[in-house]
Design a protein around this motif. Structure first.
Motif, PDB file in Angstrom:
ATOM      1  N   GLN A 111      64.271 -76.672  34.474  1.00 33.21           N
ATOM      2  CA  GLN A 111      65.103 -75.530  34.824  1.00 33.21           C
ATOM      3  C   GLN A 111      65.393 -74.581  33.373  1.00 33.21           C
ATOM      4  N   LEU A 112      64.874 -74.975  32.380  1.00 31.12           N
ATOM      5  CA  LEU A 112      64.899 -74.340  30.993  1.00 31.12           C
ATOM      6  C   LEU A 112      63.554 -73.579  30.599  1.00 31.12           C
ATOM      7  N   ASP A 113      63.783 -72.587  29.869  1.00 30.96           N
ATOM      8  CA  ASP A 113      62.620 -71.815  29.518  1.00 30.96           C
ATOM      9  C   ASP A 113      61.960 -72.484  28.019  1.00 30.96           C
ATOM     10  N   GLU A 114      60.912 -71.676  27.643  1.00 37.44           N
ATOM     11  CA  GLU A 114      59.905 -72.420  26.668  1.00 37.44           C
ATOM     12  C   GLU A 114      60.629 -72.221  25.334  1.00 37.44           C
ATOM     13  N   SER A 115      61.942 -71.557  25.183  1.00 39.64           N
ATOM     14  CA  SER A 115      62.493 -71.747  24.072  1.00 39.64           C
ATOM     15  C   SER A 115      63.285 -72.904  23.822  1.00 39.64           C
ATOM     16  N   TYR A 116      63.607 -73.618  24.756  1.00 37.43           N
ATOM     17  CA  TYR A 116      64.190 -75.058  24.786  1.00 37.43           C
ATOM     18  C   TYR A 116      63.225 -76.215  24.423  1.00 37.43           C
ATOM     19  N   ARG A 172      59.497 -81.488  23.866  1.00 41.75           N
ATOM     20  CA  ARG A 172      58.305 -80.881  24.274  1.00 41.75           C
ATOM     21  C   ARG A 172      57.131 -81.252  23.291  1.00 41.75           C
ATOM     22  N   TYR A 201      63.646 -74.026  17.761  1.00 37.75           N
ATOM     23  CA  TYR A 201      63.749 -74.315  19.207  1.00 37.75           C
ATOM     24  C   TYR A 201      65.192 -74.710  19.647  1.00 37.75           C
ATOM     25  N   TYR A 204      69.062 -78.642  24.641  1.00 36.35           N
ATOM     26  CA  TYR A 204      70.050 -78.885  25.809  1.00 36.35           C
ATOM     27  C   TYR A 204      70.560 -80.381  25.989  1.00 36.35           C
TER      28      TYR A 204
END
Length: 319
Positions: A111-116, A172, A201, A204
């Protein structure tokens, strides 16, 4: 799209008592796409024997044995570099994963974009006998988290205070690749990883208990500042790095708060060399107030006031 592979890097050093419970918790994950890599850092107990028995029963387990005791940072780096998962968990084999841990965190990342780069969560604390002690997060009567557990750009917050429970993190792979893993010159990894990763980064917070973290009698925080503990020197190095990474006044203030905390604790435990280093960094940040100038003077002449800290802990912990 195929479900992402998750690598669980299981770090073991003399965890004979807890190893079976730990490995069973990894094997019991409801998420099926797992890579399990056990790194034994030259244990001197029966850990290796237990790991080999598990590997024979569960051939999917990969086993790495270090030739000499490397320490957490080097041992973990050896493990993650041998892995191929899109997400990575640094798992000490005295802790326990709850069955849905991996599935919940993978779903959160989806549910998160690559910035997380990091998903972290709440944890249950257990003792050596796996008995409940408490939880990492404080909650109200309705079960809502009321302790500090933010999401987003956490660089400033992670400079200032401790609030992420380390064994709950899923990261990640690209973050480790970007940072080149843990800094192997350090005696511990958490603070340095938080500072370097959160500069680039987001984090969450997953509002769930995903992990049982074991708290040993000898691992209480007050043992951290025992004179000569190499962990303190590593904290100095991380704060030096952080000074080069701060961009704003608010970030400098957050670092100053951390330096004040470390300067007080190192001075009042007789770690005068490290206290001098923290106070010098505080001077560079521009936050050497009259009170800390006095501390600098007391530290210079090694005025021993450790008795006051001992009295505090006697009152605080009823010892």
């Amino acid at each position: 799209m195929a479900a992402p592979l998750v690598s669980v890097i299981c770090l073991c050093f003399n965890h004979e008592r807890f190893l079976k419970e730990a490995l069973d918790s990894v094997l019991a994950q409801t998420y099926p796409h797992l890579e399990i890599i056990v790194v034994d850092d030259s244990s001197t107990d029966r850990s290796t024997e237990i790991i080999l028995a598990y590997q024979q029963q569960y051939p999917q387990i990969k086993f790495i044995s270090t030739a000499t005791n490397l320490g957490n940072t080097k041992a973990f780096n050896r493990g993650w570099r041998a892995s191929s998962g899109a997400y990575i968990i640094d798992f000490a084999t005295d802790d326990v994963l709850l069955p849905d841990r991996v599935a919940q965190q993978v779903a959160a990342f989806a549910q998160l974009d690559e910035s997380y780069g990091v998903v972290y969560s709440d944890a249950e604390y257990i003792d050596d006998e796996s008995e409940h002690i408490g939880y990492h997060c404080r909650r109200n009567a309705q079960g809502t988290v009321i302790s500090f557990a933010p999401s987003g750009d956490l660089f400033r917050d992670l400079l200032r205070r401790y609030f992420v429970c380390p064994p709950t993190m899923m990261v990640r792979r690209s973050v480790f690749e970007d940072l080149n893993g843990y800094d192997e010159s350090l005696a511990y990894e958490d603070f340095d990883f938080w500072v370097r990763s959160s500069r680039k980064y987001k984090y969450y917070f997953l509002d769930a208990v995903t992990t049982r973290r074991r708290v040993h009698a000898h691992s209480l925080s007050r043992a951290w500042y025992r004179p000569g503990n190499p962990l303190i020197a590593s904290t100095v190095k991380v704060c030096e790095k952080a000074l080069q990474l701060v961009h704003t006044h608010e970030e400098r203030q957050a670092l100053a708060d951390r330096l004040k905390y470390e300067a007080r604790h190192t001075y009042f435990t007789g770690n005068y060399k490290e206290a001098a280093a923290f106070l010098e960094l505080l001077r560079q940040v521009g936050e050497l107030s009259p009170a800390y100038r006095l501390l600098l003077l007391l530290n210079k002449y090694k005025i021993d006031l450790r008795i006051f800290r001992k009295l505090y802990y006697k009152w605080r912990y009823q010892e």
